[in-house]
Scaffold this active site. Structure first.
Site, PDB file in Angstrom:
ATOM      1  N   ASP A 197      -6.876  -4.502   0.424  1.00 46.49           N
ATOM      2  CA  ASP A 197      -6.605  -4.284   1.848  1.00 46.49           C
ATOM      3  C   ASP A 197      -7.915  -4.299   2.643  1.00 46.49           C
ATOM      4  O   ASP A 197      -8.155  -3.466   3.513  1.00 46.49           O
ATOM      5  CB  ASP A 197      -5.817  -3.003   2.106  1.00 46.49           C
ATOM      6  N   HIS A 231       0.786  -1.239   0.000  1.00 40.85           N
ATOM      7  CA  HIS A 231       0.000   0.000   0.000  1.00 40.85           C
ATOM      8  C   HIS A 231       0.818   1.289   0.000  1.00 40.85           C
ATOM      9  O   HIS A 231       0.764   2.083   0.926  1.00 40.85           O
ATOM     10  CB  HIS A 231      -1.036   0.007   1.130  1.00 40.85           C
TER      11      HIS A 231
END
Ligand SMILES: [Zn+2]
Lengths: 313, 427
Positions: free
Chosen positions: B293, B220
């Site tokens: 995520d 991320h």
């Protein structure tokens, strides 16, 4: 007026209206019977999740002078892990038919969240590092009272700006009213991206004193030293503390302000705190009138100009 | 058909027999499913799903998490070690794999913790976990801050050429941080998390991985500089892969103005300039994958003051649609970008073959070709729909995309020849 969450939500007209209303209500304090019936039958809850005796008492006095029924709810130390959540408390107050909630909370944005859960009017009495709108309004009131105006004044706000909801609200209030603002203090205590704030920034207090109308000193908390925002209290006081020598450099008409409680000897020396130019006691007095004005305009002020017509109870 | 591996597009039949693709383009004698107007591609692969079981069954369980995955077009997800207790030993890896076999609607690839209890101090038993099936180690959203521990982890993981995915955050700079540090945090009075907290750890991990010759995955990415660091490292031949989430590609910190905790995520939502840099990173191949995520939290946990609410957004059911809506030009051919950030083929590669390659996930993200496992997704690229948290299949409904209009939706998901999503219904 609807909720009062942030100075950002107000315009110059609204701020002027609040200050004018406060001016009228301030007279009540000097009457033999310090009470008007405008909020009779209305219930206001002071919901304090963070200790602040000064602010709570100021609100309570304001509410009682307006004849509101007052509930004090102190939820010190309350959080997700222990006890009831803010949402649950809000729903309880909602069920009890509370008309307004005055909330103080250590978490920025908590008053904004509260508005999603209750129909009652919400008045922010300080949230985290975010906003303290009634403090800013009482400061504007005090400045206007002493200087006769706000527009064009030169105001320095000195100290721990980054952690200060007072500074954040006051800067916005002063800018809306046309005052010039300089933030001064160590760069470690300036907000990141301060350039988005529409103010000047300086690290040199001495260099600006002679041009100031108002020097507003912020409380410097001891833990800032522990967190190494500056190396020592002594060094802070030497470079950014207001003392008599510095006061003498300021113009005669200039005033010194502080939101309290003061750290005498750190951001302000004891003799300055007691000097004629210090209007710190006026700030406290004016706090009641300004809070009365806010509650009045939120809860009772539908009828225009009514504040002038109020009679003693 | 859009083949994410070869980047080719064609119209025709895909014939599945048993668990594998028998042929592409031929007629089939058996059961025939009409797919007129649908795009057929490889099943999607997720690199970071918090399935929460065992331990936080109120947030999610493997059955509901993988149902959400199937509904979102996924045939494989990586289960993060954010279980309670943490997935830091072989026993719990085996438990997760067993639950996945019994209740799962997609393949589940467990990610083992790097350190015991995800605490960042002592190495977890990577060998035993590797034997149980773990190929990637990560402490999830806990950063390994100690350079010594991270260096050892990278070197030790080389034993199996395993991948270490470290959450990039120098926690000494982010203690108490609530959002991205910038003009917005100054205005909202929330403590900011500066970009350099992420960039310092990315830079350090790249140096450590380069010296060790080890495999690093940076999860991320959220800042311009972090993308640049990975880009430069790749150019030097460092064995690094990385991913980005749809929320970091679409939403910025201006969304936080009302303190709506749906936007509280880790790393924090940054700025339009960071978003632009992340999109450039997708275009030039620096970024290998788009990851959901998926971080479910029950409403009771999210419905708090901002600073008390946990960080995370669900994503398995919205990632494909958000990516298609926000990054892909609906009028462009599948293999051209048009006015979009990505061509459809590129977007699908970033959602399937890219992540599969980055993490050694076998049997997924493969070409659509004879002999390959029949792990397929068929989606309607044209349908416009609105994200409504309450309609999602995940057990928690905290979506940062609540109310967003998105495009494209999975219709059929096929795992080894069997439907896990059939005509929009989870099977
Ligand atoms: Zn993370």
């Amino acid at each position: 007026m609807d909720d009062l969450l942030s100075i950002e939500d107000l315009d110059a007209g609204m701020i002027t209206r609040i200050l004018d209303t406060a001016e009228e209500l301030k007279d009540i304090a000097v009457r033999p019977i310090k009470k008007v019936p405008v909020l009779r039958g209305r219930t206001v809850c002071n919901l304090f999740y963070e200790d602040s005796t000064r602010t709570r008492i100021s609100f309570e006095v304001a509410e009682k002078r307006l004849s509101a029924d007052v509930i004090n709810f102190s939820a010190k130390g309350s959080s997700v892990s222990k006890g009831e959540s803010l949402k649950d408390t809000a729903l309880t107050l909602q069920a009890m038919g509370v008309d307004a909630i005055v909330i103080r909370h250590s978490s920025s944005g908590a008053p904004r969240r509260l508005t999603e859960w209750v129909d009652a009017k919400v008045l922010n009495a300080g949230d985290g590092w975010h906003q303290h709108p009634t403090q800013a309004l009482l400061d504007l009131f005090t400045i206007r009272e002493r200087m006769g105006r706000l527009e064009g004044l030169n105001v320095a706000i000195c100290g721990d700006v980054v952690h200060s909801r007072v500074a954040r609200s006051l800067v916005q209030g002063l800018r809306i009213m046309g005052a010039e603002v300089t933030l001064v203090g160590p760069p470690t205590l300036m907000p990141s991206h301060v350039e988005s704030w529409d103010v000047a920034v300086s690290h040199d207090l001495d260099g600006m004193l002679a041009d100031l109308d108002v020097c507003y000193l912020l409380r410097v908390q001891n833990e800032r030293m522990a967190e190494q925002f500056f190396p020592s209290v002594r060094e802070y006081a030497r470079i950014w503390g207001m003392d008599i020598d510095r006061l003498e450099v300021m113009p005669d008409h200039a005033i010194v302000m502080h939101p309290g409680p003061m750290n005498r000897g750190v951001e302000i020396s004891a003799d300055v705190a007691d000097a004629d130019q210090a209007v710190i006691v006026d700030q406290v007095t004016n706090g009641v009138a300004v809070r009365m004005a806010c509650l009045y305009l939120m809860l009772g002020g539908e009828q225009t100009g009514a504040a002038t017509e109020v009679t003693p109870a | 058909m859009v083949d994410p591996v070869r980047g080719t597009t064609q119209t025709g039949n895909v014939v599945v027999e048993g668990e594998t693709i028998r042929s592409v383009g031929e007629e089939s004698a058996g059961l025939r499913i009409e797919c007129e107007g649908l795009v057929c591609t490889s099943g999607l692969v997720d690199l970071s799903s918090h399935l929460r079981q065992p331990g936080r069954e109120d947030s999610e369980i493997i059955a509901t998490g993988t149902a959400a995955a199937a509904a979102g077009g996924y045939t494989a997800v990586s289960a993060m070690p954010t279980t309670e207790p943490a997935m830091d030993h072989a026993g719990i890896v085996e438990q997760v794999l067993r639950l996945a076999r019994e209740t799962g609607r997609c393949d589940v690839f467990p990610v083992g913790a790097i350190t015991k209890g995800r605490a960042g101090h002592e190495l977890a038993e990577m060998g035993a976990m590797h034997e149980a099936g773990v190929r990637t180690f990560s402490d999830a959203h806990h950063a390994v801050v100690s350079s010594q521990v991270m260096r050892r982890a990278l070197i030790y993981a080389r034993t199996w050429d395993a991948i270490v995915a470290n959450h990039p955050e120098d926690t000494s700079l982010t203690e108490g941080a609530q959002m991205h540090e910038g003009a917005m945090s100054s205005r909202l009075g929330l403590k900011g998390s500066p970009r350099e907290a992420e960039e310092i750890i990315v830079a350090r991990d790249l140096i450590l991985a380069e010296r060790a010759g080890a495999r690093l995955h940076v999860p991320h990415l959220s800042t311009r500089r972090a993308v640049e660091l990975v880009r430069d490292a790749k150019a030097r031949g460092v064995r690094v892969t990385c991913d980005v989430t749809p929320h970091h590609l679409v939403l910025d910190d201006s969304n936080l103005v009302d303190y709506d905790t749906r936007f509280k995520v880790v790393p924090p939502l940054r700025t339009p300039d960071d978003i632009a840099a992340l999109r450039e990173g997708l275009q030039d191949g620096t970024i290998d994958a788009i990851t959901s995520d998926h971080a479910p939290h029950p409403p009771d946990d999210k419905d708090h003051e901002w600073s008390y609410a946990p960080a995370g957004t669900v994503g398995l059911e919205t990632t494909l649609s958000v990516v298609l809506a926000e990054l892909v030009d609906p009028d462009a051919c599948p293999d051209t970008r048009g006015n979009g950030t990505l061509s459809m083929a590129e977007a699908l590669a970033l959602l399937s073959s890219g992540p599969a390659r980055a993490r050694d996930i076998e049997g997924h993200g493969r070409p659509i070709a004879a002999g390959e496992p029949a792990n397929l997704l068929l989606f309607d690229p044209g349908v416009i729909w609105q994200v409504v948290g309450d309609e999602l299949r995940t057990r928690s409904r905290n979506t940062a995309f609540e109310g967003h209009e998105v495009r494209g939706r999975a219709v059929h998901t096929v795992l080894r020849g069997k439907f896990t999503l059939n005509d929009g219904k989870v099977v």
